[in-house]
Design an enzyme around this catalytic site. Structure first.
Site, PDB file in Angstrom:
ATOM      1  N   ALA A  49       0.809  -1.221   0.000  1.00 27.01           N
ATOM      2  CA  ALA A  49       0.000   0.000   0.000  1.00 27.01           C
ATOM      3  C   ALA A  49       0.843   1.272   0.000  1.00 27.01           C
ATOM      4  CB  ALA A  49      -0.947  -0.012   1.196  1.00 27.01           C
ATOM      5  N   ASP A  50       2.169   1.136  -0.018  1.00 25.64           N
ATOM      6  CA  ASP A  50       3.057   2.298  -0.038  1.00 25.64           C
ATOM      7  C   ASP A  50       4.180   2.064  -1.050  1.00 25.64           C
ATOM      8  OD1 ASP A  50       4.060   4.770   0.716  1.00 25.64           O
ATOM      9  OD2 ASP A  50       5.160   3.982   2.447  1.00 25.64           O
ATOM     10  N   PRO A  51       3.805   1.922  -2.340  1.00 30.42           N
ATOM     11  CA  PRO A  51       4.800   1.524  -3.341  1.00 30.42           C
ATOM     12  C   PRO A  51       5.586   2.682  -3.958  1.00 30.42           C
ATOM     13  CG  PRO A  51       2.645   1.598  -4.349  1.00 30.42           C
ATOM     14  CD  PRO A  51       2.453   1.941  -2.890  1.00 30.42           C
TER      15      PRO A  51
END
Length: 178
Positions: A49-51
């Site tokens: 979710a934090d790419p």
């Protein structure tokens, strides 16, 4: 629970000059990154979710994900509805997309169906003329979430995490492989 990772050596995905000097094909990296992220969402229902670029390395021809502290999870039902969401956008099907919104969300009060239909139709008119490969799906999902909120439809937490993650990964892919 404790998550332990090995020390990661590699080239950050946004260090384009280093990747090129090592002989990497940036188009191939972009395709593999897109395929990998779609697989995380559609097949696995478990996605990073934090790419952002600092969390993605290339090592020995492989994509290495780090910092797994913010991961999203989708149920099988949510994954199925997201497939319908993509199909609805690809086929410019307002009713299918409206159905996907209602299937994902939980109405908090009575739904004004004509208003919801018109809002979704507006999104499809804006994005429907584009080829699917050119559509920023994260932005479309963000618009869907906005419309859902305006229509008092609560969406699952994983969907809002997905929206932010998709917007971020699309930016990374656009930088690596425009």
């Amino acid at each position: 629970k404790v998550l332990v990772m090995e020390a990661i050596e590699g080239i950050e995905i946004d260090e384009l000059d280093s990747l090129l000097s090592e002989g990497y094909d940036l188009q191939e990296i972009g395709r593999k990154l897109a395929d990998n992220y779609v697989k995380q969402i559609i097949d696995d229902g478990f996605f990073h979710a934090d790419p952002h670029p600092g969390n993605i390395f290339i090592r020995n021809g492989q994509i290495i994900w780090i910092d797994l502290g913010m991961m999203g999870r989708l149920s099988k039902r949510e994954m199925s509805v997201l497939r319908r969401y993509v199909k609805a956008i690809a086929t410019v099907d307002v009713e299918m997309l409206k159905g996907a919104v209602l299937a994902l969300g939980v109405p908090k009060r009575r739904i004004n169906h004509p208003q919801l239909y018109e809002a979704i139709n507006g999104i499809l008119e804006e994005f429907g003329t584009e080829e699917l490969s050119n559509i920023n799906m994260g932005r479309v999902l963000e618009e869907i979430l906005r419309i859902a909120g305006e229509n008092h439809i609560a969406m699952p937490r994983g969907i809002s995490m997905l929206s932010r993650g998709m917007i971020t990964i699309e930016g990374v892919i656009a930088e690596v492989s425009p």
